[in-house]
Design an enzyme around this catalytic site. Structure first.
Site, mmCIF file in Angstrom:
data_model
loop_
_atom_site.group_PDB
_atom_site.id
_atom_site.type_symbol
_atom_site.label_atom_id
_atom_site.label_comp_id
_atom_site.label_asym_id
_atom_site.label_seq_id
_atom_site.Cartn_x
_atom_site.Cartn_y
_atom_site.Cartn_z
ATOM 1 N N TYR A 153 0.829 -1.212 0.000
ATOM 2 C CA TYR A 153 0.000 0.000 0.000
ATOM 3 C C TYR A 153 0.864 1.263 0.000
ATOM 4 O O TYR A 153 0.359 2.361 -0.126
ATOM 5 C CB TYR A 153 -0.932 0.054 1.226
ATOM 6 N N HIS A 156 0.504 -11.700 2.231
ATOM 7 C CA HIS A 156 -0.607 -10.982 1.572
ATOM 8 C C HIS A 156 -1.443 -11.895 0.650
ATOM 9 O O HIS A 156 -2.672 -11.867 0.701
ATOM 10 C CB HIS A 156 -0.029 -9.806 0.781
HETATM 11 N N1 LIG Z 1 -5.726 -8.654 2.068
HETATM 12 C C1 LIG Z 1 -6.133 -8.210 0.894
HETATM 13 O O1 LIG Z 1 -5.836 -8.805 -0.150
HETATM 14 C C2 LIG Z 1 -6.961 -7.011 0.814
HETATM 15 C C3 LIG Z 1 -7.072 -6.197 1.923
HETATM 16 N N2 LIG Z 1 -7.821 -5.049 1.881
HETATM 17 C C4 LIG Z 1 -7.905 -4.251 3.125
HETATM 18 O O2 LIG Z 1 -9.280 -4.144 3.467
HETATM 19 C C5 LIG Z 1 -9.619 -2.757 3.592
HETATM 20 C C6 LIG Z 1 -11.075 -2.533 3.278
HETATM 21 O O3 LIG Z 1 -11.396 -2.950 1.956
HETATM 22 P P1 LIG Z 1 -11.676 -1.918 0.762
HETATM 23 O O4 LIG Z 1 -11.384 -2.654 -0.499
HETATM 24 O O5 LIG Z 1 -10.964 -0.655 1.023
HETATM 25 O O6 LIG Z 1 -13.252 -1.743 0.769
HETATM 26 P P2 LIG Z 1 -14.385 -1.316 1.831
HETATM 27 O O7 LIG Z 1 -15.458 -2.356 1.700
HETATM 28 O O8 LIG Z 1 -13.817 -1.046 3.149
HETATM 29 O O9 LIG Z 1 -14.967 0.020 1.187
HETATM 30 C C7 LIG Z 1 -14.224 1.210 1.156
HETATM 31 C C8 LIG Z 1 -15.036 2.262 0.381
HETATM 32 O O10 LIG Z 1 -16.275 2.499 1.047
HETATM 33 C C9 LIG Z 1 -16.417 3.887 1.358
HETATM 34 N N3 LIG Z 1 -17.045 3.937 2.679
HETATM 35 C C10 LIG Z 1 -16.512 3.532 3.850
HETATM 36 N N4 LIG Z 1 -17.394 3.640 4.847
HETATM 37 C C11 LIG Z 1 -18.531 4.145 4.297
HETATM 38 C C12 LIG Z 1 -19.805 4.488 4.836
HETATM 39 N N5 LIG Z 1 -20.078 4.320 6.129
HETATM 40 N N6 LIG Z 1 -20.727 4.995 3.975
HETATM 41 C C13 LIG Z 1 -20.453 5.150 2.669
HETATM 42 N N7 LIG Z 1 -19.273 4.830 2.089
HETATM 43 C C14 LIG Z 1 -18.306 4.330 2.913
HETATM 44 C C15 LIG Z 1 -15.003 4.441 1.354
HETATM 45 O O11 LIG Z 1 -14.994 5.800 0.976
HETATM 46 P P3 LIG Z 1 -14.494 6.985 1.972
HETATM 47 O O12 LIG Z 1 -13.061 6.681 2.317
HETATM 48 O O13 LIG Z 1 -14.668 8.211 1.148
HETATM 49 O O14 LIG Z 1 -15.393 6.942 3.170
HETATM 50 C C16 LIG Z 1 -14.345 3.589 0.258
HETATM 51 O O15 LIG Z 1 -14.646 4.113 -1.024
HETATM 52 C C17 LIG Z 1 -8.628 -2.078 2.642
HETATM 53 O O16 LIG Z 1 -8.574 -0.678 2.816
HETATM 54 C C18 LIG Z 1 -7.369 -2.836 2.987
HETATM 55 O O17 LIG Z 1 -6.837 -2.355 4.212
HETATM 56 C C19 LIG Z 1 -8.516 -4.722 0.753
HETATM 57 C C20 LIG Z 1 -8.415 -5.479 -0.399
HETATM 58 C C21 LIG Z 1 -7.620 -6.678 -0.456
HETATM 59 O O1 LIG Z 2 -5.692 -4.087 -1.455
HETATM 60 C C1 LIG Z 2 -5.113 -5.181 -1.322
HETATM 61 O O2 LIG Z 2 -4.726 -5.612 -0.238
HETATM 62 C C2 LIG Z 2 -4.878 -5.994 -2.506
HETATM 63 O O3 LIG Z 2 -4.422 -7.119 -2.423
HETATM 64 C C3 LIG Z 2 -5.240 -5.389 -3.810
HETATM 65 O O4 LIG Z 2 -4.424 -5.867 -4.829
HETATM 66 C C4 LIG Z 2 -6.670 -5.636 -4.140
HETATM 67 O O5 LIG Z 2 -6.967 -6.962 -3.989
HETATM 68 C C5 LIG Z 2 -7.034 -5.140 -5.476
HETATM 69 O O6 LIG Z 2 -7.838 -4.293 -5.563
HETATM 70 C C6 LIG Z 2 -6.420 -5.682 -6.697
HETATM 71 O O7 LIG Z 2 -6.974 -5.041 -7.813
#
Ligand SMILES: NC(=O)C1=CN([C@@H]2O[C@H](COP(=O)(O)OP(=O)(O)OC[C@H]3O[C@@H](n4cnc5c(N)ncnc54)[C@H](OP(=O)(O)O)[C@@H]3O)[C@@H](O)[C@H]2O)C=CC1
Ligand SMILES: O=C(O)C(=O)[C@@H](O)[C@H](O)C(=O)CO
Length: 276
Positions: free
Chosen positions: A48, A106
């Site tokens: 990230y 990851h």
């Molecule tokens: N291990 C892995 O492979 C992965 C891990 N992750 C982790 O998981 C976390 C969360 O997943 P993510 O993909 O970000 O998706 P989320 O499901 O957490 O959604 C995030 C989005 O929702 C919006 N949002 C958040 N809260 C609200 C609310 N109460 N009302 C309306 N909109 C809202 C945010 O916008 P805003 O910021 O403007 O509020 C953002 O656009 C990531 O940030 C990361 O840390 C994610 C993907 C892969």
């Molecule tokens: O956000 C994470 O942790 C990821 O592993 C990303 O790569 C995520 O899965 C993604 O959005 C890939 O397009």
């Protein structure tokens, strides 16, 4: 904040802050507001490119270090043992802290097939006190079975994509059978179509909560640990204001029924997807 107890004995908050996309000085302020609102678990990753600002926010927060659980994750390009050990030390150095609380692999990257070697490095890093707890992310049962068979050490958590369109009940059952807490990434499905879903909106109205609060409560009642990302102060607060109501068994079951086989994010099947 309520806690789960991990299989290594440490406590971990039931909700954390996702930080994908939070970067720079604005990111520092956004993470500080989250900590001030009550978040005590912060999810980051080497990939990230924000471990530095996450560490800065934790150091600036005024909250004592031992009250905060910081997560980071090892990228696929560092699965070889020596590279993994260096990457973990680089992660810690970037945070400006002495240790990282929870370090995850990851993605398993099964085509490379080096995740057991990476796991050996995490086991050693834990023994050396570089990281407190160790776990996996996007690991399927077959991957965790191999870690157990070849090293005898099970992850404390497994972080996987989970939201109402993809409820991961089988993965959670498997994880629970091994004493592993399942964390939910993209727990509100990246805030795409959930608000307009009639079923969730109806349940939200009945509890005087938002649709996202209902979804986050649903995760917790099923034993998951959601890590919603928000950079917005009000939404951050809403996302942890979920401990003063209960969904009925029927409501949980109704949300469970929304899940379908192709409900996950596009191209994110850990059996196929490779991330470096
Ligand atoms: N291990 C892995 O492979 C992965 C891990 N992750 C982790 O998981 C976390 C969360 O997943 P993510 O993909 O970000 O998706 P989320 O499901 O957490 O959604 C995030 C989005 O929702 C919006 N949002 C958040 N809260 C609200 C609310 N109460 N009302 C309306 N909109 C809202 C945010 O916008 P805003 O910021 O403007 O509020 C953002 O656009 C990531 O940030 C990361 O840390 C994610 C993907 C892969
Ligand atoms: O956000 C994470 O942790 C990821 O592993 C990303 O790569 C995520 O899965 C993604 O959005 C890939 O397009």
């Amino acid at each position: 904040m309520e806690n789960y107890i991990l299989n290594d004995g440490f406590a971990i908050p039931k909700v954390g802050l996702g930080t994908y996309g939070l970067r720079g000085e604005l990111g520092v302020r956004q993470i500080e507001t989250a900590i001030q609102s009550g978040y005590r678990l912060i999810d980051s990753a080497y990939n990230y490119e924000n471990e530095g600002i996450v560490g800065k926010a934790i150091r600036n927060s005024g909250v004592s270090r031992d009250q905060i659980t910081l997560t980071s994750k090892l990228p696929g390009r560092y699965h070889e043992y020596d590279k993994a050990m260096i990457a973990i030390q680089e992660s810690i150095a970037r945070t400006g802290l002495d240790y990282i609380d929870l370090y995850l692999i990851h993605w398993p990257n099964p085509k490379e097939d080096k995740y057991v070697e990476a796991w050996q490095a995490l086991i050693n890093a834990q023994k050396l006190g570089l990281v407190r707890s160790i776990g996996t992310s996007n690991f399927l049962p077959e991957h965790i079975d191999r870690l157990e068979k070849e090293t005898g050490v099970l992850p404390a958590v497994n972080q996987v994509e989970t939201h109402p369109n993809f409820n991961q009940e089988a993965q959670r059952e498997y994880d629970a059978s091994k004493g592993i807490i399942t964390e939910a990434w993209s727990p509100i499905g990246r805030a795409t179509d959930m608000m307009s879903n009639d079923l969730i909106t109806e349940i939200a109205q009945a509890h005087n909560k938002t649709a996202y609060q209902v979804i986050l409560r649903w995760h917790i009642q099923r034993g998951f640990l959601p890590i919603p990302k928000s950079g917005n102060y009000q939404r951050q607060r809403q996302n942890i204001d979920i401990f003063d109501f209960n969904l009925s068994e029927g409501e949980v079951a109704k949300i469970n029924s929304m899940s379908h086989e192709d409900g996950r994010q596009k191209d994110q099947n850990p059996a196929e997807y490779q991330e470096f």
